[in-house]
Design an enzyme around this catalytic site. Structure first.
Site, PDB file in Angstrom:
ATOM      1  N   ASP A  71      -3.355  10.074  -9.422  1.00 28.17           N
ATOM      2  CA  ASP A  71      -3.485   9.219 -10.508  1.00 28.17           C
ATOM      3  C   ASP A  71      -2.318   9.024 -11.221  1.00 28.17           C
ATOM      4  O   ASP A  71      -1.937   7.863 -11.488  1.00 28.17           O
ATOM      5  CB  ASP A  71      -4.508   9.642 -11.790  1.00 28.17           C
ATOM      6  CG  ASP A  71      -6.165   9.361 -11.258  1.00 28.17           C
ATOM      7  OD1 ASP A  71      -6.198   8.819 -10.065  1.00 28.17           O
ATOM      8  OD2 ASP A  71      -6.893  10.165 -11.827  1.00 28.17           O
ATOM      9  N   ASP A 100       0.886  -1.002  -0.057  1.00 26.87           N
ATOM     10  CA  ASP A 100      -0.003  -0.110   0.054  1.00 26.87           C
ATOM     11  C   ASP A 100       0.786   1.152   0.017  1.00 26.87           C
ATOM     12  O   ASP A 100       1.870   1.274   0.814  1.00 26.87           O
ATOM     13  CB  ASP A 100      -0.931  -0.069   1.385  1.00 26.87           C
ATOM     14  CG  ASP A 100      -2.054   1.089   1.288  1.00 26.87           C
ATOM     15  OD1 ASP A 100      -2.925   0.837   0.850  1.00 26.87           O
ATOM     16  OD2 ASP A 100      -1.555   2.237   1.910  1.00 26.87           O
ATOM     17  N   ASN A 105      -2.949  13.326  -2.510  1.00 30.36           N
ATOM     18  CA  ASN A 105      -4.361  13.882  -3.215  1.00 30.36           C
ATOM     19  C   ASN A 105      -4.819  15.070  -2.570  1.00 30.36           C
ATOM     20  O   ASN A 105      -5.256  15.907  -3.339  1.00 30.36           O
ATOM     21  CB  ASN A 105      -5.638  12.604  -2.868  1.00 30.36           C
ATOM     22  CG  ASN A 105      -5.564  11.526  -3.985  1.00 30.36           C
ATOM     23  OD1 ASN A 105      -4.952  11.668  -5.066  1.00 30.36           O
ATOM     24  ND2 ASN A 105      -6.076  10.530  -3.470  1.00 30.36           N
ATOM     25  N   GLU A 121      -5.199   2.256  -3.274  1.00 30.42           N
ATOM     26  CA  GLU A 121      -3.806   2.524  -3.649  1.00 30.42           C
ATOM     27  C   GLU A 121      -3.013   1.441  -3.289  1.00 30.42           C
ATOM     28  O   GLU A 121      -1.751   1.213  -2.873  1.00 30.42           O
ATOM     29  CB  GLU A 121      -3.172   3.869  -2.903  1.00 30.42           C
ATOM     30  CG  GLU A 121      -3.196   3.565  -1.342  1.00 30.42           C
ATOM     31  CD  GLU A 121      -4.635   4.062  -0.923  1.00 30.42           C
ATOM     32  OE1 GLU A 121      -4.762   4.698   0.533  1.00 30.42           O
ATOM     33  OE2 GLU A 121      -5.665   4.247  -1.626  1.00 30.42           O
TER      34      GLU A 121
END
Length: 399
Positions: free
Chosen positions: A283, A266, A274, A309
């Protein structure tokens, strides 16, 4: 120049078929934009066949390079474009250099012939040989393209029309060599003797275009299947296909005893990326992570996007010692990944959980244990690796 009325009708029918195919493939390319480059090649191929047949039908007693050698070269170029359209359609390696060289050799041999009815036999031999080679190469490309999706028997059944066409043109060349008296039957278009050959050209025009339509549909089905199995953003295998592959590998483990391992990781602080840089930056990080690590793992491994993620890698024929080394290589690759977004440098790290299959494990327990190991890696500082068999000891401390 006198053309037999029935032969003239068949020539007109061939031209009508080629014209219809030219327009249809052109419409698929633009404005429908269905495999536009491949369909453009198919449209141009039919257009060249149309032009070549029209020129060929104008042959008379007067010598003309346009109606004799150039007409044959135009049609042969159309056959070559059929192959390149197929290569574009299935994203095969281009053979443009080899095909151009081959076409050039035959074109030179054709052009040195005197443009008259006396050279009709030689022109027919050269044209037939080049056509046979073109169709055999086209069949080879189709076999390569269809092999991942279909079994060999069905592939051969689909390709049999192309192979038959290649065989017929080879026989035509041999007949012109050893039985030159048949020239009026199989090397001309204008006489009544040529009517069987003209019917063959009608069938050939139909068959080739039907096969190309079949190729386009096959490619469309492949793309639909690929989109169903792949993550839309990263291009990695999605969670559904990952579960299928994991279940299959586990069955192989139960049958053969070949160990396999999982790596679940992860990305650290992904929410902050973000929040600070926007979802477009997030992204970009996911795509770059997939691209960079995809170059590190083996071809036999399955690299999938497990969640937002989170990523999962299935590693066949990999024991506990090997999976630890692979996980460390992935971790160091991420640490050294130069990633910038709008002139800002974004450090990328991840927390890794690894597990190697053991007795009484199932795919579900494997995933659960890998997940627990990964979260233990997060709790112990992030940017490290924990093995599910040793949950209290990170294999790699935070750098």
């Amino acid at each position: 120049m006198i053309i037999d009325p029935q032969a003239q009708q068949l020539i007109f029918f061939i031209c009508l078929l080629a014209t219809t195919a030219t327009i249809a493939w052109g419409a698929m390319a633009y404005p429908l934009r269905i495999a536009p480059r491949a369909c453009s090649y198919f449209s141009c191929a039919n257009l060249l066949v149309l032009i070549g047949v029209i020129l060929n039908s104008q042959r008379g007693s007067d010598p003309s390079y346009l109606y004799w050698p150039i007409a044959d070269i135009v049609i042969l170029t159309g056959f070559i474009l059929l192959r390149h359209g197929t290569q574009r359609l299935f994203r095969l390696k281009s053979s443009i250099k080899i095909d151009s060289l081959l076409l050039t050799v035959f074109a030179l041999l054709i052009l040195i012939q005197e443009p008259s009815s006396q050279s009709n036999q030689i022109l027919g031999i050269l044209f037939s040989l080049m056509t046979a080679i073109s169709f055999l190469l086209l069949a080879k490309d189709n076999r390569i393209a269809l092999t991942p999706s279909l079994n060999l028997t069905f592939i051969l059944l689909l390709l049999s029309p192309i192979i038959v066409l290649a065989v017929i043109f080879s026989i035509r060349a041999l007949l012109l060599i050893f039985v030159p008296s048949l020239s009026s039957h199989i090397a001309t278009l204008q006489s009544a003797d040529a009517i069987p050959m003209l019917w063959f050209f009608v069938i050939m025009t139909l068959l080739v275009n039907v096969i190309m339509i079949g190729n386009a549909l096959t490619r469309l089905v492949q793309k639909i299947r690929l989109q169903a199995d792949r993550d839309y953003l990263t291009g990695l295998w999605n969670r559904r296909s990952m579960h299928q592959r994991l279940a299959l590998l586990h069955q192989c483990w139960l049958r053969d005893g070949n160990a396999y391992s999982l790596i679940l990781f992860d990305l650290d602080y992904f929410k902050e990326i973000n929040d600070n840089y926007g979802h477009a930056a997030g992204d970009h990080v996911l795509i770059q992570t997939a691209t960079a690590l995809g170059k590190v793992i083996r071809a036999i491994d399955t690299f999938s996007r497990y969640g937002g993620e989170e990523f999962l890698i299935i590693l066949p024929a990999t024991d506990a010692k090997q999976v630890a080394l692979i996980a460390e290589k992935l971790r160091s690759t991420l640490n050294s990944l130069p990633l910038t977004w709008q002139d800002a440098s974004i450090p990328i790290t991840a927390s890794f959980g690894t597990i190697t299959v053991s007795q009484l494990d199932t795919p579900e327990t494997m995933l659960a244990k890998a997940d627990q190991a990964m979260y233990h890696a997060k709790r112990t500082g992030r940017n490290n690796i924990c093995c599910a068999t040793l949950p209290s000891t990170p294999l790699n401390a935070t750098a």
